[in-house]
Write a protein that holds these residues in place. Structure first.
Motif, PDB file in Angstrom:
ATOM      1  N   MET A 162       0.694  -1.326  -0.133  1.00  0.00           N
ATOM      2  CA  MET A 162      -0.010   0.130  -0.143  1.00  0.00           C
ATOM      3  C   MET A 162       0.878   1.291   0.144  1.00  0.00           C
ATOM      4  N   GLY A 163       2.268   1.374   0.755  1.00  0.00           N
ATOM      5  CA  GLY A 163       3.006   2.385   0.843  1.00  0.00           C
ATOM      6  C   GLY A 163       3.566   2.640  -0.969  1.00  0.00           C
ATOM      7  N   ILE A 164       3.912   1.525  -1.390  1.00  0.00           N
ATOM      8  CA  ILE A 164       4.257   1.603  -2.900  1.00  0.00           C
ATOM      9  C   ILE A 164       3.171   2.291  -3.879  1.00  0.00           C
ATOM     10  N   THR A 326       5.065   8.165   2.305  1.00  0.00           N
ATOM     11  CA  THR A 326       4.563   7.095   2.211  1.00  0.00           C
ATOM     12  C   THR A 326       5.088   5.666   2.156  1.00  0.00           C
ATOM     13  N   LEU A 327       6.489   5.845   1.318  1.00  0.00           N
ATOM     14  CA  LEU A 327       7.216   4.548   1.369  1.00  0.00           C
ATOM     15  C   LEU A 327       7.799   4.114   2.532  1.00  0.00           C
ATOM     16  N   THR A 329       6.503   5.099   5.519  1.00  0.00           N
ATOM     17  CA  THR A 329       5.394   4.488   6.382  1.00  0.00           C
ATOM     18  C   THR A 329       4.814   3.008   6.012  1.00  0.00           C
ATOM     19  N   GLY A 330       4.897   2.730   4.671  1.00  0.00           N
ATOM     20  CA  GLY A 330       4.354   1.285   4.368  1.00  0.00           C
ATOM     21  C   GLY A 330       5.295   0.279   5.025  1.00  0.00           C
ATOM     22  N   LYS A 331       6.493   0.547   5.192  1.00  0.00           N
ATOM     23  CA  LYS A 331       7.515  -0.443   5.720  1.00  0.00           C
ATOM     24  C   LYS A 331       7.273  -0.460   6.932  1.00  0.00           C
ATOM     25  N   ILE A 332       7.008   0.808   7.769  1.00  0.00           N
ATOM     26  CA  ILE A 332       6.914   0.769   9.199  1.00  0.00           C
ATOM     27  C   ILE A 332       5.684   0.004   9.371  1.00  0.00           C
ATOM     28  N   LEU A 333       4.483   0.220   8.709  1.00  0.00           N
ATOM     29  CA  LEU A 333       3.220  -0.618   8.935  1.00  0.00           C
ATOM     30  C   LEU A 333       3.524  -2.240   8.907  1.00  0.00           C
ATOM     31  N   ASP A 334       4.285  -2.445   8.049  1.00  0.00           N
ATOM     32  CA  ASP A 334       4.557  -3.916   8.032  1.00  0.00           C
ATOM     33  C   ASP A 334       5.225  -4.472   9.083  1.00  0.00           C
ATOM     34  N   ILE A 335       6.294  -3.731   9.774  1.00  0.00           N
ATOM     35  CA  ILE A 335       6.987  -4.081  10.927  1.00  0.00           C
ATOM     36  C   ILE A 335       5.996  -4.093  12.036  1.00  0.00           C
ATOM     37  N   ASP A 336       5.375  -3.005  12.215  1.00  0.00           N
ATOM     38  CA  ASP A 336       4.469  -3.041  13.299  1.00  0.00           C
ATOM     39  C   ASP A 336       3.326  -3.894  13.317  1.00  0.00           C
ATOM     40  N   TYR A 337       2.972  -4.512  12.264  1.00  0.00           N
ATOM     41  CA  TYR A 337       1.930  -5.670  11.899  1.00  0.00           C
ATOM     42  C   TYR A 337       2.779  -6.852  12.531  1.00  0.00           C
ATOM     43  N   ARG A 338       3.876  -7.174  12.367  1.00  0.00           N
ATOM     44  CA  ARG A 338       4.703  -8.438  12.489  1.00  0.00           C
ATOM     45  C   ARG A 338       4.951  -8.451  14.051  1.00  0.00           C
ATOM     46  N   ARG A 339       5.142  -7.227  14.603  1.00  0.00           N
ATOM     47  CA  ARG A 339       5.647  -6.926  15.940  1.00  0.00           C
ATOM     48  C   ARG A 339       4.393  -7.463  16.759  1.00  0.00           C
ATOM     49  N   VAL A 340       3.253  -6.625  16.559  1.00  0.00           N
ATOM     50  CA  VAL A 340       2.011  -6.814  17.314  1.00  0.00           C
ATOM     51  C   VAL A 340       1.681  -8.096  17.219  1.00  0.00           C
ATOM     52  N   THR A 416       5.876  22.826   3.074  1.00  0.00           N
ATOM     53  CA  THR A 416       5.005  22.173   2.439  1.00  0.00           C
ATOM     54  C   THR A 416       5.592  20.583   2.333  1.00  0.00           C
ATOM     55  N   PHE A 417       6.909  20.420   2.444  1.00  0.00           N
ATOM     56  CA  PHE A 417       7.616  19.135   2.326  1.00  0.00           C
ATOM     57  C   PHE A 417       6.871  18.534   3.513  1.00  0.00           C
ATOM     58  N   ILE A 418       7.349  19.149   4.609  1.00  0.00           N
ATOM     59  CA  ILE A 418       6.840  18.368   5.942  1.00  0.00           C
ATOM     60  C   ILE A 418       5.181  17.983   5.852  1.00  0.00           C
ATOM     61  N   THR A 419       4.262  18.966   5.335  1.00  0.00           N
ATOM     62  CA  THR A 419       2.916  18.400   5.318  1.00  0.00           C
ATOM     63  C   THR A 419       2.616  17.656   4.367  1.00  0.00           C
ATOM     64  N   GLY A 420       3.355  17.543   3.042  1.00  0.00           N
ATOM     65  CA  GLY A 420       3.096  16.311   2.370  1.00  0.00           C
ATOM     66  C   GLY A 420       3.394  15.112   2.903  1.00  0.00           C
ATOM     67  N   TRP A 421       4.711  15.044   3.546  1.00  0.00           N
ATOM     68  CA  TRP A 421       5.096  13.762   4.280  1.00  0.00           C
ATOM     69  C   TRP A 421       4.253  13.286   5.249  1.00  0.00           C
ATOM     70  N   THR A 422       3.909  14.100   6.298  1.00  0.00           N
ATOM     71  CA  THR A 422       2.852  13.826   7.204  1.00  0.00           C
ATOM     72  C   THR A 422       1.567  13.422   6.676  1.00  0.00           C
ATOM     73  N   ALA A 423       0.916  14.178   5.905  1.00  0.00           N
ATOM     74  CA  ALA A 423      -0.510  14.151   5.433  1.00  0.00           C
ATOM     75  C   ALA A 423      -0.643  12.750   4.564  1.00  0.00           C
ATOM     76  N   VAL A 424       0.307  12.375   3.902  1.00  0.00           N
ATOM     77  CA  VAL A 424       0.226  11.155   3.144  1.00  0.00           C
ATOM     78  C   VAL A 424       0.539   9.836   3.952  1.00  0.00           C
ATOM     79  N   SER A 425       1.526   9.994   4.856  1.00  0.00           N
ATOM     80  CA  SER A 425       1.799   9.027   5.693  1.00  0.00           C
ATOM     81  C   SER A 425       0.663   8.688   6.645  1.00  0.00           C
ATOM     82  N   THR A 426      -0.244   9.740   6.964  1.00  0.00           N
ATOM     83  CA  THR A 426      -1.520   9.344   7.610  1.00  0.00           C
ATOM     84  C   THR A 426      -2.567   8.773   6.893  1.00  0.00           C
ATOM     85  N   GLN A 427      -2.596   9.114   5.709  1.00  0.00           N
ATOM     86  CA  GLN A 427      -3.653   8.577   4.691  1.00  0.00           C
ATOM     87  C   GLN A 427      -3.277   7.209   4.404  1.00  0.00           C
ATOM     88  N   SER A 428      -1.843   6.896   4.138  1.00  0.00           N
ATOM     89  CA  SER A 428      -1.763   5.450   3.872  1.00  0.00           C
ATOM     90  C   SER A 428      -2.085   4.353   5.097  1.00  0.00           C
TER      91      SER A 428
END
Length: 517
Positions: A162-164, A326-327, A329-340, A416-428
């Motif tokens: 999903m991150g990709i 988002t790239l 964040t996608g990897k972090i989501l997989d790591i978090d899922y496996r850890r949990v 705007t770089f920070i806004t784009g990073w955080t907004a899309v990470s949240t959305q992902s």
């Protein structure tokens, strides 16, 4: 119901007197084929953002050429967002029933026709009507793409894919305004829509020849081959070339009973207590993000005196932040899922052992059941952090751009770089979470999220410039940040209660099935 992981590799063996049946993979598509599928659906999803962002640098030019105010031209952005929210509520359910390829072909034909009309538009009325039609054709590509990813992935690897996917569809945020500014500045704003016409026509041909049908109710894990040519091609090629071991005899099994198209499905998901709090939260954050993007063209032109090409270049930071965020964040989501998941299974094991030692019988037959998995911990842990940084970046953008004679233009661009990073990470994170919850209606779930965020964004973009002109840039975006902070209550509600609500619904459904049996 069996979970994705159980379908992927935990099926019960047949009795000992019968030969063991090979375990069927959750998806027969190998990594190479999945990469191609993700590339195709990610590229398809770029059309929604391309048609929106490539347009921003040309807003002042279009207003001048059609002899209308910039505020009226901004309404074409608002109308685009409204239909961007509504259209997936139709196409999403269609793709969940009739197939992903059918939905893709229909949407791209609508988009292609609208782009040709826009390139020839002579007045404001034609412009706004065709922008609505263009949005109807392009907006659903994100919902359908999310459905494809839900078809071919399990929870364990869905975050990374999903991150990709999110990174691919956000490419236009970085290069769309640059292309739009260059085309508008050299060939005129109509060249923007001729570019989209050629781009969509070429891609539609590639999609028809390269994207297999993935809808599980039609092709299961990819082993079934539908009789109709739309669904069978190029699926047979994927079946012959995959490196995943699967049972070819499964392709002769009968497809599942066809479901009816439920256009109200996304609306029911939208108002359900399992999803409403987190969807409302994301809709507010997405709206503020779009408000800042919409205001950038006018603000940079008025405050810093930039032309169309220069304005287009200012959008690169926002797009780059979105893709990088988002790239990662996608990897972090997989790591978090496996850890949990590891912690959850360990806790389940201890619980069963305790029950057995006490002389009772365990409440659950297996420890790898996903029914009571703490999904919120696996998907939503980082959202408060992203939210705080986005609020700070929005405030920084507003107050720095208010004083162009004191602050260098690089500062608001960095914000705007920070806004784009955080907004899309949240959305992902939120989109992955919703696909996990509604895995059998993944496109409809994505459509419900899209409906809320686009309608909120439509409202926000319609009044952001009057608000800025009335109270100033800094105060306007400070108010936006305060609203975002309050919206975090939605995440708190989702974290605290959503798991219990889903468990109660599962128990109720199971009891109902047992009583009927």
């Amino acid at each position: 119901m069996p979970t994705e992981e159980e379908n992927a590799g935990n099926q019960n063996a047949k009795p000992s007197e019968s030969p063991p049946t090979p375990e069927e993979p959750y998806s027969i598509f190998d990594k190479r084929q999945k990469a191609l599928i993700i590339l195709i659906v990610s590229t398809a999803a770029t059309f929604s953002a391309f048609a929106s962002n490539i347009y921003f640098p040309a807003l002042p030019t279009i207003a001048q050429d059609l002899d209308v105010s910039v505020e009226l031209v901004n309404l074409t952005v608002t109308s685009y967002l409204i239909f961007q929210g509504i259209a997936p509520s139709l196409w999403g359910p269609i793709s969940d029933v009739r197939g992903r390829r059918v939905a893709y072909c229909c949407t791209f034909l609508v988009f292609l026709g609208a782009c040709i009309g826009l390139a020839e538009a002579k007045n404001y009325a034609t412009l706004i009507v065709l922008r609505c039609l263009q949005s109807t054709g392009s907006a659903s590509t994100i919902a359908i793409g999310s459905g494809v990813i839900g078809d071919i992935t399990t929870r364990a690897d869905r975050g990374g894919y999903m991150g990709i996917f999110q990174a691919g569809l956000l490419v236009p945020l970085a290069i769309g305004p640059v292309i739009g500014g260059a085309l508008a500045g050299s060939l005129g704003w109509r060249a923007i829509f001729w570019f989209l016409t050629i781009y969509s026509a070429v891609f539609l041909v590639l999609l028809i020849f390269l994207l297999p049908e993935t809808l599980r109710s039609i092709v299961a894990n990819g082993c079934r081959t539908p009789k109709n040519p739309i669904g069978s091609y190029p699926l047979r090629t994927y079946q012959k070339t995959t490196k995943v071991h699967w049972n070819p005899e499964a392709s002769t099994s009968q497809p599942a009973a066809r479901k009816r198209i439920d256009v109200t499905g996304p609306f029911r998901i939208l108002i359900s207590k399992y999803a409403a709090p987190i969807i409302l939260f994301l809709a507010i954050y997405y709206a503020v993000w779009q408000m800042s993007i919409t205001a950038m063209s006018s603000l940079f032109a008025d405050r810093y005196g930039l032309n169309e090409t220069q304005i287009g270049l200012t959008f690169i930071a926002n797009g780059a932040g979105s893709m990088i965020g988002t790239l990662i964040t996608g990897k972090i989501l997989d790591i978090d899922y496996r850890r949990v998941k590891v912690a959850h299974e360990a806790q389940e094991t201890r619980t069963i052992q305790t029950e057995l030692e006490a002389g009772g019988s365990p409440a659950r037959s297996t420890i790898n059941s996903e029914d009571n998995f703490p999904l919120e911990k696996a998907r939503l842990r980082l959202i408060p952090l992203f939210s705080c940084f986005q609020c700070l970046s929005i405030i920084l953008f507003g107050w720095t751009i208010q004083y162009p004679d004191r602050v260098h233009i690089a500062v608001p661009i960095v914000s705007t770089f920070i806004t784009g990073w955080t907004a899309v990470s949240t959305q992902s994170a939120v989109m992955t979470y919703l696909v996990d919850i509604f895995s059998d209606r993944s496109a409809a779930a994505s459509a419900s999220l899209n409906l809320a965020r686009c309608l909120f964004a439509a409202g926000g973009t319609s009044f952001i410039m009057p608000m800025v002109n009335g109270i100033g840039v800094g105060l306007a975006f400070t108010i936006c940040a305060i609203v975002q902070a309050v919206a975090l209550l939605g995440v708190a509600v989702q974290w605290r209660f959503a798991g219990a609500w889903r468990e109660a619904e599962r128990v109720k459904s199971q009891a109902s099935q047992e009583s009927q049996g």
